[in-house]
Design a protein around this motif. Structure first.
Motif, PDB file in Angstrom:
ATOM      1  N   ASN A  88      41.393  61.470  35.614  1.00 26.13           N
ATOM      2  CA  ASN A  88      40.924  60.064  34.595  1.00 26.13           C
ATOM      3  C   ASN A  88      42.191  59.863  33.557  1.00 26.13           C
ATOM      4  OD1 ASN A  88      39.266  58.417  33.144  1.00 26.13           O
ATOM      5  ND2 ASN A  88      38.994  59.888  31.600  1.00 26.13           N
ATOM      6  N   ARG A  92      44.753  56.642  32.874  1.00 26.68           N
ATOM      7  CA  ARG A  92      45.134  55.932  31.672  1.00 26.68           C
ATOM      8  C   ARG A  92      46.457  55.635  31.379  1.00 26.68           C
ATOM      9  NH1 ARG A  92      44.266  59.409  26.355  1.00 26.68           N
ATOM     10  NH2 ARG A  92      42.528  60.462  27.840  1.00 26.68           N
ATOM     11  N   MET A  95      47.438  52.873  34.005  1.00 21.11           N
ATOM     12  CA  MET A  95      46.897  51.446  33.227  1.00 21.11           C
ATOM     13  C   MET A  95      47.949  51.017  32.228  1.00 21.11           C
ATOM     14  SD  MET A  95      42.987  52.161  33.604  1.00 21.11           S
ATOM     15  CE  MET A  95      42.545  50.456  32.727  1.00 21.11           C
ATOM     16  N   HIS A 100      47.877  49.104  37.874  1.00 20.94           N
ATOM     17  CA  HIS A 100      46.260  49.233  38.139  1.00 20.94           C
ATOM     18  C   HIS A 100      45.834  49.553  39.451  1.00 20.94           C
ATOM     19  CE1 HIS A 100      47.062  46.994  34.275  1.00 20.94           C
ATOM     20  NE2 HIS A 100      45.775  47.595  33.938  1.00 20.94           N
ATOM     21  N   ALA A 103      46.178  53.361  39.665  1.00 21.81           N
ATOM     22  CA  ALA A 103      45.070  53.970  38.899  1.00 21.81           C
ATOM     23  C   ALA A 103      43.738  53.831  39.489  1.00 21.81           C
ATOM     24  CB  ALA A 103      45.252  53.265  37.485  1.00 21.81           C
ATOM     25  N   ARG A 104      43.653  52.527  40.146  1.00 24.96           N
ATOM     26  CA  ARG A 104      42.141  52.493  40.653  1.00 24.96           C
ATOM     27  C   ARG A 104      42.293  53.329  41.946  1.00 24.96           C
ATOM     28  NH1 ARG A 104      40.504  46.459  43.081  1.00 24.96           N
ATOM     29  NH2 ARG A 104      42.275  46.844  44.598  1.00 24.96           N
ATOM     30  N   LEU A 107      41.153  56.803  40.615  1.00 22.90           N
ATOM     31  CA  LEU A 107      39.724  56.859  40.110  1.00 22.90           C
ATOM     32  C   LEU A 107      38.755  56.829  40.952  1.00 22.90           C
ATOM     33  CD1 LEU A 107      40.407  54.633  36.971  1.00 22.90           C
ATOM     34  CD2 LEU A 107      39.755  57.105  36.728  1.00 22.90           C
ATOM     35  N   PRO A 123      35.372  57.416  33.270  1.00 22.14           N
ATOM     36  CA  PRO A 123      36.268  57.001  34.542  1.00 22.14           C
ATOM     37  C   PRO A 123      35.827  55.741  35.086  1.00 22.14           C
ATOM     38  CG  PRO A 123      35.286  59.138  34.776  1.00 22.14           C
ATOM     39  CD  PRO A 123      35.317  58.740  33.553  1.00 22.14           C
ATOM     40  N   ASP A 125      34.290  53.410  33.594  1.00 25.12           N
ATOM     41  CA  ASP A 125      34.770  51.991  32.890  1.00 25.12           C
ATOM     42  C   ASP A 125      35.976  51.671  33.150  1.00 25.12           C
ATOM     43  OD1 ASP A 125      34.545  50.114  30.968  1.00 25.12           O
ATOM     44  OD2 ASP A 125      34.927  51.737  29.200  1.00 25.12           O
ATOM     45  N   LYS A 126      36.889  52.726  33.421  1.00 22.06           N
ATOM     46  CA  LYS A 126      38.208  52.624  33.527  1.00 22.06           C
ATOM     47  C   LYS A 126      38.533  51.832  34.795  1.00 22.06           C
ATOM     48  CE  LYS A 126      40.918  55.744  30.962  1.00 22.06           C
ATOM     49  NZ  LYS A 126      39.828  56.410  29.982  1.00 22.06           N
ATOM     50  N   GLU A 129      37.787  48.348  34.737  1.00 26.60           N
ATOM     51  CA  GLU A 129      38.964  47.609  34.021  1.00 26.60           C
ATOM     52  C   GLU A 129      40.035  47.379  34.907  1.00 26.60           C
ATOM     53  OE1 GLU A 129      39.483  46.449  31.122  1.00 26.60           O
ATOM     54  OE2 GLU A 129      38.018  47.386  29.715  1.00 26.60           O
ATOM     55  N   CYS A 130      40.397  48.378  35.921  1.00 25.42           N
ATOM     56  CA  CYS A 130      41.234  48.070  36.963  1.00 25.42           C
ATOM     57  C   CYS A 130      40.967  46.892  37.918  1.00 25.42           C
ATOM     58  CB  CYS A 130      41.403  49.312  37.881  1.00 25.42           C
ATOM     59  SG  CYS A 130      42.258  50.568  36.807  1.00 25.42           S
TER      60      CYS A 130
END
Length: 212
Positions: A88, A92, A95, A100, A103-104, A107, A123, A125-126, A129-130
């Motif tokens: 996680n 961050r 991102m 992204h 990051a995706r 996660l 995670p 939620d993140k 976001e990605c």
């Protein structure tokens, strides 16, 4: 725990482990080789760097921690929440640096290792976001809707957070429903010349050369 760096070298190119071995400090050498010790030291340092917004350095330390994680004996493996945090937190940093996709991927890999997603709403939620940043509006909306469904009648998440997810899902749904002329910011009755002009302006704005 004190954010020690185990990979530093002295003027002779020796690591702390090399020095301990040369001095026959067997107990110290054993500790310096212990994957569990190395994992926690590197993870703690990475988290500190992340908090200090040193994201590139943090990612290097996160990578080293993950490498040590793969070497930890089964009996001394960190708990699942700690492993999840290790995925996680670098997400961050990624991102923040605008990476992204990476990051995706991080996660998605982490969340795929757990059966129950309830404790890991941060995670999730993140990840949404990605998806949103990568214009996967439908996917992001579904993700936030699932978060709302899982947590709206529970006490582990504040109502304000659930309402935030609900608003984000609604916003992404609105983007999915946009018509072509609405994306371009023109009237449905715009002329061909105006349509071409608007398309060119958006193409310049969103050109891949501007988004690594």
């Amino acid at each position: 725990k004190c954010n020690a760096r185990f990979e530093v070298v002295d003027e002779l190119g020796r690591t702390p482990e090399d020095v301990a071995v040369s001095l026959r400090w067997h107990a110290e050498a054993k500790v310096l080789k212990d994957p569990s010790v190395l994992f926690w030291a590197r993870a703690n340092r990475a988290n500190r760097l992340c908090r200090e917004c040193e994201h590139e350095l943090a990612l290097e330390s996160f990578e080293l921690a993950l490498r040590e994680l793969g070497r930890c004996p089964k009996a001394r493996m960190p708990s699942t929440p700690n492993v999840m945090a290790l995925h996680n937190n670098p997400a961050r940093s990624l991102m923040t640096l605008g990476r992204h996709i990476a990051a995706r991927d991080s996660l998605t890999k982490a969340l795929g290792t757990v059966d129950n997603l309830l404790p890991y709403h941060a995670p999730c939620d993140k990840l949404c976001e990605c998806d949103a940043k990568l214009f996967e509006h439908e996917k992001a909306a579904v993700g936030w809707e699932k978060l709302v469904e899982r947590h709206e009648h529970r006490d582990d998440v504040d109502d304000s957070k659930v309402n935030e997810w609900r608003a984000k899902a609604k916003n992404e749904r609105a983007k999915v429903a946009l018509k072509n002329h609405e994306v371009l910011g023109i009237s449905a009755r715009a002329s061909l010349a105006d349509t071409k002009k608007a398309y060119r302006a958006q193409s310049i704005k969103w050109h891949p050369d501007r988004y690594a």
